[in-house]
Design a protein around this motif. Structure first.
Motif, PDB file in Angstrom:
ATOM      1  N   HIS A 253       0.829  -1.215   0.000  1.00  0.00           N
ATOM      2  CA  HIS A 253       0.000   0.000   0.000  1.00  0.00           C
ATOM      3  C   HIS A 253       0.863   1.264   0.000  1.00  0.00           C
ATOM      4  O   HIS A 253       0.525   2.248  -0.668  1.00  0.00           O
ATOM      5  CB  HIS A 253      -0.942   0.013   1.198  1.00  0.00           C
ATOM      6  CG  HIS A 253      -2.068  -0.961   1.097  1.00  0.00           C
ATOM      7  ND1 HIS A 253      -2.849  -1.098  -0.029  1.00  0.00           N
ATOM      8  CD2 HIS A 253      -2.558  -1.863   1.986  1.00  0.00           C
ATOM      9  CE1 HIS A 253      -3.759  -2.027   0.164  1.00  0.00           C
ATOM     10  NE2 HIS A 253      -3.604  -2.517   1.374  1.00  0.00           N
TER      11      HIS A 253
ATOM     12  N   TRP B 221       1.002   3.031  -7.807  1.00  0.00           N
ATOM     13  CA  TRP B 221      -0.308   2.394  -8.010  1.00  0.00           C
ATOM     14  C   TRP B 221      -0.546   1.920  -9.447  1.00  0.00           C
ATOM     15  O   TRP B 221      -1.206   0.896  -9.624  1.00  0.00           O
ATOM     16  CB  TRP B 221      -1.451   3.293  -7.519  1.00  0.00           C
ATOM     17  CG  TRP B 221      -1.636   4.570  -8.277  1.00  0.00           C
ATOM     18  CD1 TRP B 221      -1.147   5.794  -7.959  1.00  0.00           C
ATOM     19  CD2 TRP B 221      -2.383   4.727  -9.478  1.00  0.00           C
ATOM     20  NE1 TRP B 221      -1.529   6.714  -8.900  1.00  0.00           N
ATOM     21  CE2 TRP B 221      -2.291   6.084  -9.842  1.00  0.00           C
ATOM     22  CE3 TRP B 221      -3.114   3.864 -10.293  1.00  0.00           C
ATOM     23  CZ2 TRP B 221      -2.905   6.591 -10.979  1.00  0.00           C
ATOM     24  CZ3 TRP B 221      -3.720   4.369 -11.427  1.00  0.00           C
ATOM     25  CH2 TRP B 221      -3.619   5.725 -11.759  1.00  0.00           C
TER      26      TRP B 221
ATOM     27  N   LYS C 263      -9.203 -10.127  -2.634  1.00  0.00           N
ATOM     28  CA  LYS C 263      -9.404  -9.750  -1.238  1.00  0.00           C
ATOM     29  C   LYS C 263      -9.967  -8.330  -1.154  1.00  0.00           C
ATOM     30  O   LYS C 263      -9.290  -7.351  -1.463  1.00  0.00           O
ATOM     31  CB  LYS C 263      -8.078  -9.862  -0.488  1.00  0.00           C
ATOM     32  CG  LYS C 263      -8.196  -9.673   0.993  1.00  0.00           C
ATOM     33  CD  LYS C 263      -6.851  -9.909   1.655  1.00  0.00           C
ATOM     34  CE  LYS C 263      -6.949  -9.666   3.138  1.00  0.00           C
ATOM     35  NZ  LYS C 263      -5.618  -9.789   3.762  1.00  0.00           N
ATOM     36  N   ALA C 264     -11.219  -8.232  -0.730  1.00  0.00           N
ATOM     37  CA  ALA C 264     -11.942  -6.957  -0.742  1.00  0.00           C
ATOM     38  C   ALA C 264     -11.295  -5.907   0.154  1.00  0.00           C
ATOM     39  O   ALA C 264     -11.179  -4.741  -0.239  1.00  0.00           O
ATOM     40  CB  ALA C 264     -13.396  -7.169  -0.341  1.00  0.00           C
ATOM     41  N   SER C 265     -10.868  -6.288   1.347  1.00  0.00           N
ATOM     42  CA  SER C 265     -10.286  -5.305   2.272  1.00  0.00           C
ATOM     43  C   SER C 265      -9.003  -4.716   1.686  1.00  0.00           C
ATOM     44  O   SER C 265      -8.746  -3.511   1.801  1.00  0.00           O
ATOM     45  CB  SER C 265     -10.015  -5.934   3.635  1.00  0.00           C
ATOM     46  OG  SER C 265      -9.102  -7.009   3.527  1.00  0.00           O
TER      47      SER C 265
ATOM     48  N   ARG D 154      -8.263  -4.468  -1.563  1.00  0.00           N
ATOM     49  CA  ARG D 154      -8.620  -3.628  -2.710  1.00  0.00           C
ATOM     50  C   ARG D 154      -9.220  -2.299  -2.264  1.00  0.00           C
ATOM     51  O   ARG D 154      -8.973  -1.268  -2.896  1.00  0.00           O
ATOM     52  CB  ARG D 154      -9.567  -4.381  -3.647  1.00  0.00           C
ATOM     53  CG  ARG D 154      -8.819  -5.498  -4.393  1.00  0.00           C
ATOM     54  CD  ARG D 154      -9.633  -6.182  -5.458  1.00  0.00           C
ATOM     55  NE  ARG D 154     -10.170  -5.335  -6.490  1.00  0.00           N
ATOM     56  CZ  ARG D 154      -9.503  -4.940  -7.582  1.00  0.00           C
ATOM     57  NH1 ARG D 154      -8.273  -5.295  -7.752  1.00  0.00           N
ATOM     58  NH2 ARG D 154     -10.095  -4.201  -8.490  1.00  0.00           N
ATOM     59  N   ASN D 155      -9.995  -2.305  -1.197  1.00  0.00           N
ATOM     60  CA  ASN D 155     -10.571  -1.052  -0.700  1.00  0.00           C
ATOM     61  C   ASN D 155      -9.484  -0.082  -0.265  1.00  0.00           C
ATOM     62  O   ASN D 155      -9.511   1.099  -0.624  1.00  0.00           O
ATOM     63  CB  ASN D 155     -11.535  -1.321   0.456  1.00  0.00           C
ATOM     64  CG  ASN D 155     -12.797  -2.013   0.001  1.00  0.00           C
ATOM     65  OD1 ASN D 155     -13.162  -1.973  -1.166  1.00  0.00           O
ATOM     66  ND2 ASN D 155     -13.470  -2.669   0.938  1.00  0.00           N
ATOM     67  N   VAL D 156      -8.507  -0.585   0.498  1.00  0.00           N
ATOM     68  CA  VAL D 156      -7.397   0.280   0.927  1.00  0.00           C
ATOM     69  C   VAL D 156      -6.577   0.699  -0.287  1.00  0.00           C
ATOM     70  O   VAL D 156      -6.138   1.861  -0.384  1.00  0.00           O
ATOM     71  CB  VAL D 156      -6.527  -0.429   1.986  1.00  0.00           C
ATOM     72  CG1 VAL D 156      -5.298   0.395   2.332  1.00  0.00           C
ATOM     73  CG2 VAL D 156      -7.341  -0.723   3.234  1.00  0.00           C
TER      74      VAL D 156
ATOM     75  N   TRP E 278      -7.583   1.254  -3.371  1.00  0.00           N
ATOM     76  CA  TRP E 278      -8.242   2.341  -4.093  1.00  0.00           C
ATOM     77  C   TRP E 278      -8.200   3.646  -3.303  1.00  0.00           C
ATOM     78  O   TRP E 278      -8.147   4.735  -3.894  1.00  0.00           O
ATOM     79  CB  TRP E 278      -9.667   1.954  -4.495  1.00  0.00           C
ATOM     80  CG  TRP E 278      -9.645   1.029  -5.670  1.00  0.00           C
ATOM     81  CD1 TRP E 278      -9.947  -0.299  -5.695  1.00  0.00           C
ATOM     82  CD2 TRP E 278      -9.246   1.362  -7.014  1.00  0.00           C
ATOM     83  NE1 TRP E 278      -9.763  -0.817  -6.956  1.00  0.00           N
ATOM     84  CE2 TRP E 278      -9.329   0.186  -7.787  1.00  0.00           C
ATOM     85  CE3 TRP E 278      -8.818   2.528  -7.634  1.00  0.00           C
ATOM     86  CZ2 TRP E 278      -9.015   0.147  -9.142  1.00  0.00           C
ATOM     87  CZ3 TRP E 278      -8.502   2.493  -8.992  1.00  0.00           C
ATOM     88  CH2 TRP E 278      -8.605   1.322  -9.728  1.00  0.00           C
ATOM     89  N   LEU E 279      -8.178   3.571  -1.973  1.00  0.00           N
ATOM     90  CA  LEU E 279      -7.993   4.785  -1.163  1.00  0.00           C
ATOM     91  C   LEU E 279      -6.605   5.370  -1.396  1.00  0.00           C
ATOM     92  O   LEU E 279      -6.450   6.593  -1.461  1.00  0.00           O
ATOM     93  CB  LEU E 279      -8.200   4.482   0.319  1.00  0.00           C
ATOM     94  CG  LEU E 279      -9.632   4.243   0.765  1.00  0.00           C
ATOM     95  CD1 LEU E 279      -9.676   3.818   2.237  1.00  0.00           C
ATOM     96  CD2 LEU E 279     -10.490   5.492   0.555  1.00  0.00           C
TER      97      LEU E 279
END
Length: 173
Positions: free
Chosen positions: A118, A126, A142-144, A146-148, A150-151
């Motif tokens: 990250h 990125w 892994k959704a968690s 991918r969420n971080v 995209w942040l």
């Protein structure tokens, strides 16, 4: 003195049949476990294939447009070449980090921390991370994560946009 006899069972079946009748609870549990594991594995494979094939063109297109835009902005003297070079270099390093982590995951070896991946994305890698997620199919389900991820993309682009708008990027020209 009363002797209680156990309930009489039908012993007409052969010993093999009795053994087979006792075994299924154990084997069916093991079989259910294997079936359950196969379902989980198939589910992961389907998710992975869906993530890789169904939506892979759009993120890759986004990466190409962004990097082409950076290079074009640098050629038009709107952005220093160093910024475009930084994004390209960090993208390459991030792609390599994802490839190393994917290889370690396959071999069961020491993994790269998600926070490191990250941080590389946040610093400007990125595009390489997004490319690696789609090409290597690593960290793409892994959704968690991918969420971080995209942040970090939004934060990086916000800082880039702010530095362009305020002229802070001009000190690098």
């Amino acid at each position: 003195m009363t002797n209680k006899k156990p309930a009489k069972t039908d012993n007409s079946a052969s010993p093999q049949t009795n053994r087979a009748q006792k075994s299924p609870p154990q084997s069916s549990r093991a079989q259910n476990s294997r079936t359950s594991n196969n379902r989980v594995q198939n589910s992961r494979t389907q998710k992975s294939n869906t993530a890789a094939s169904g939506s892979s063109l759009m993120p890759l297109l986004l990466v190409l447009i962004f990097l082409a835009g950076l290079i074009g902005a640098a050629q038009q003297h709107m952005l220093p070449y160093g910024i475009a070079g930084m994004y390209l270099t960090l993208s390459l390093l991030t792609f390599i980090a994802y490839a190393i982590d994917k290889s370690a995951a396959k071999r069961g070896k020491w993994r790269t921390k998600e926070s490191t991946l990250h941080l590389l994305a946040l610093m400007g890698g990125w595009p390489g991370a997004l490319f690696a997620q789609n090409v290597l199919r690593h960290k793409s389900v892994k959704a968690s994560f991918r969420n971080v991820f995209w942040l970090t993309v939004v934060a990086n682009l916000a800082v880039l946009g702010y530095s362009i708008k305020t002229g802070a990027v001009d000190m690098f020209i």
